[in-house]
Write an enzyme that holds these catalytic residues in place. Structure first.
Site, PDB file in Angstrom:
ATOM      1  N   HIS A 176      -9.529   0.556   4.649  1.00 45.23           N
ATOM      2  CA  HIS A 176      -8.264   0.772   5.364  1.00 45.23           C
ATOM      3  C   HIS A 176      -8.536   1.636   6.602  1.00 45.23           C
ATOM      4  O   HIS A 176      -9.392   2.520   6.570  1.00 45.23           O
ATOM      5  CB  HIS A 176      -7.248   1.452   4.438  1.00 45.23           C
ATOM      6  CG  HIS A 176      -5.874   1.472   5.030  1.00 45.23           C
ATOM      7  ND1 HIS A 176      -5.474   2.439   5.923  1.00 45.23           N
ATOM      8  CD2 HIS A 176      -4.817   0.622   4.886  1.00 45.23           C
ATOM      9  CE1 HIS A 176      -4.223   2.183   6.302  1.00 45.23           C
ATOM     10  NE2 HIS A 176      -3.804   1.086   5.688  1.00 45.23           N
ATOM     11  N   GLU A 233      -7.075   4.073   7.785  1.00 44.59           N
ATOM     12  CA  GLU A 233      -6.976   5.527   7.555  1.00 44.59           C
ATOM     13  C   GLU A 233      -8.264   6.062   6.931  1.00 44.59           C
ATOM     14  O   GLU A 233      -8.672   7.198   7.195  1.00 44.59           O
ATOM     15  CB  GLU A 233      -5.727   5.831   6.702  1.00 44.59           C
ATOM     16  CG  GLU A 233      -4.459   5.681   7.548  1.00 44.59           C
ATOM     17  CD  GLU A 233      -3.216   5.252   6.798  1.00 44.59           C
ATOM     18  OE1 GLU A 233      -3.173   5.364   5.570  1.00 44.59           O
ATOM     19  OE2 GLU A 233      -2.274   4.774   7.473  1.00 44.59           O
ATOM     20  N   GLY A 288       2.161   1.942  10.700  1.00 50.11           N
ATOM     21  CA  GLY A 288       3.034   3.109  10.573  1.00 50.11           C
ATOM     22  C   GLY A 288       3.725   3.505  11.871  1.00 50.11           C
ATOM     23  O   GLY A 288       4.320   4.570  11.965  1.00 50.11           O
ATOM     24  N   ASN A 292       0.872  -1.176   0.000  1.00 50.03           N
ATOM     25  CA  ASN A 292       0.000   0.000   0.000  1.00 50.03           C
ATOM     26  C   ASN A 292       0.907   1.223   0.000  1.00 50.03           C
ATOM     27  O   ASN A 292       1.493   1.564   1.021  1.00 50.03           O
ATOM     28  CB  ASN A 292      -0.893  -0.032   1.253  1.00 50.03           C
ATOM     29  CG  ASN A 292      -1.717   1.237   1.413  1.00 50.03           C
ATOM     30  OD1 ASN A 292      -1.812   2.051   0.485  1.00 50.03           O
ATOM     31  ND2 ASN A 292      -2.313   1.409   2.577  1.00 50.03           N
ATOM     32  N   SER A 351       3.346  -2.530  10.244  1.00 51.00           N
ATOM     33  CA  SER A 351       4.799  -2.499  10.405  1.00 51.00           C
ATOM     34  C   SER A 351       5.476  -3.827  10.033  1.00 51.00           C
ATOM     35  O   SER A 351       6.423  -4.267  10.697  1.00 51.00           O
ATOM     36  CB  SER A 351       5.172  -2.079  11.833  1.00 51.00           C
ATOM     37  OG  SER A 351       4.729  -0.756  12.086  1.00 51.00           O
ATOM     38  N   GLU A 365      -5.440  -5.611  10.365  1.00 49.83           N
ATOM     39  CA  GLU A 365      -4.448  -4.569  10.596  1.00 49.83           C
ATOM     40  C   GLU A 365      -4.738  -3.866  11.918  1.00 49.83           C
ATOM     41  O   GLU A 365      -5.569  -2.941  11.959  1.00 49.83           O
ATOM     42  CB  GLU A 365      -4.492  -3.540   9.464  1.00 49.83           C
ATOM     43  CG  GLU A 365      -4.184  -4.114   8.105  1.00 49.83           C
ATOM     44  CD  GLU A 365      -3.611  -3.047   7.180  1.00 49.83           C
ATOM     45  OE1 GLU A 365      -2.485  -3.214   6.724  1.00 49.83           O
ATOM     46  OE2 GLU A 365      -4.293  -2.031   6.947  1.00 49.83           O
ATOM     47  N   LYS A 382       0.111   4.240  -0.253  1.00 48.94           N
ATOM     48  CA  LYS A 382      -0.560   5.399   0.371  1.00 48.94           C
ATOM     49  C   LYS A 382      -0.381   6.655  -0.504  1.00 48.94           C
ATOM     50  O   LYS A 382      -0.251   6.545  -1.720  1.00 48.94           O
ATOM     51  CB  LYS A 382      -0.047   5.612   1.791  1.00 48.94           C
ATOM     52  CG  LYS A 382      -0.123   4.344   2.635  1.00 48.94           C
ATOM     53  CD  LYS A 382      -0.022   4.605   4.101  1.00 48.94           C
ATOM     54  CE  LYS A 382       0.028   3.299   4.851  1.00 48.94           C
ATOM     55  NZ  LYS A 382      -0.162   3.428   6.266  1.00 48.94           N
TER      56      LYS A 382
HETATM   57  C1  PEP Z   1      -0.827  -0.149   5.947  1.00 49.77           C
HETATM   58  O1  PEP Z   1      -0.851   1.002   5.543  1.00 49.77           O
HETATM   59  O2  PEP Z   1      -1.739  -0.908   5.620  1.00 49.77           O
HETATM   60  C2  PEP Z   1       0.275  -0.558   6.799  1.00 49.77           C
HETATM   61  C3  PEP Z   1       0.214  -1.751   7.325  1.00 49.77           C
HETATM   62  O3  PEP Z   1       1.310   0.343   6.985  1.00 49.77           O
HETATM   63  P1  PEP Z   1       2.741   0.029   7.660  1.00 49.77           P
HETATM   64  O4  PEP Z   1       3.253  -1.249   7.051  1.00 49.77           O
HETATM   65  O5  PEP Z   1       3.587   1.204   7.332  1.00 49.77           O
HETATM   66  O6  PEP Z   1       2.504  -0.135   9.134  1.00 49.77           O
END
Ligand code: PEP
Length: 256
Positions: free
Chosen positions: A95, A97, A173, A9, A213, A167, A11
């Site tokens: 997601h 976000e 992040g 992703n 992460s 997630e 973003k």
């Molecule tokens: C994500 O945006 O779905 C995500 C898991 O980000 P990150 O790997 O940076 O934590």
């Protein structure tokens, strides 16, 4: 055996030159990754260019979000048909976000999910609890709500084109990764919810990605867990070598 699905992703990152360069580097690095399904989800403005750069290779392209209508007066939105037109075969829906920053709730996400599937896209549907919810002992309640309302009404055939991404919001992040045991427990719980609502055939075949992460150095351990069927990768997917290493961890998990 469920084929692992590893998605990046990107973003709201990368202008066209850098996006195409990253796609081209991945195309060269991932020629031997046939044991896993690999997807990248760039920003809308570079989808067509990235799709072109990845044409004929192992890496599919997805959107990061889409609307539940094909066209019309929906300023700022994009439809599954438009994603398809730009070369996408996948999209992310729900997601964290989108849920947190843009107020997208389960009923809306259910409409988006169903419309994207009906429009011929595959969907990564995200669920996950916040840190406060986990600390307050609400993780299972939150996941139950997100699964029951978010996936409500899906048919067995539609599940074949749906992946759930677990997630935990506190791991996205932040550099804090769920331990492989925490990820396995949550994945097993989500699979159990799906089994209760949709039956064993659906839940046994459903792929559940972990996101939060994921990095080259923790991917193998996470992906070795029985209910972890892939990864949704944010930050680490912006680096071709790092993302390729995560994909290779998926290949090892799939071929063990
Ligand atoms: C994500 O945006 O779905 C995500 C898991 O980000 P990150 O790997 O940076 O934590």
């Amino acid at each position: 055996m469920r084929t692992p699905v590893i998605a990046g992703n990107w973003k709201m990152n990368l202008l066209s030159g850098d996006a195409v360069a990253l796609a081209s580097a991945l195309n060269s690095a991932l020629t031997d990754a046939s044991a896993v399904e690999v997807i990248v989800c760039p920003v809308f403005t570079v989808l067509a260019a990235v799709s072109q750069a990845l044409k004929g290779g192992r890496v599919a392209v997805g959107g990061q979000n889409c609307y539940h209508d094909a066209s019309g007066a929906f300023t700022g939105e994009i439809s599954p048909q438009m994603l398809h037109d730009a070369g996408c075969t996948w999209t992310i829906v729900g997601h964290s976000e989108r849920r947190q920053l843009f107020g997208e709730a389960d009923a809306l996400l259910n409409r988006k999910l169903k419309f994207a599937l009906a429009s011929g896209l595959n969907v990564m549907f995200c669920v996950g609890e916040t840190l406060d919810e986990r600390k307050g002992g609400m993780m299972e309640t939150v996941l139950r709500q997100q699964v029951s309302e978010g996936l409500s009404g899906l048919t067995e055939a539609e599940f074949a084109n749906t992946v759930i991404a677990y997630e935990p919001v506190w791991a996205i992040g932040t550099g804090v990764t769920a331990t492989p045991e925490q990820a396995q427990d949550a994945h097993a719980f989500v699979r159990g919810l799906v089994r209760g609502q949709f039956g064993a055939t659906v839940s046994d075949g459903l792929r559940i990605q972990y996101g939060g992460s994921v990095k080259p150095d923790n991917a193998a351990d996470l992906l070795s867990r029985p209910d972890v069927d892939g990864a949704l990768v944010g930050g680490a997917s912006l680096n071709a070598e790092g993302f390729a290493a995560i994909v290779r961890a998926g290949v090892s998990a799939a071929t063990r």
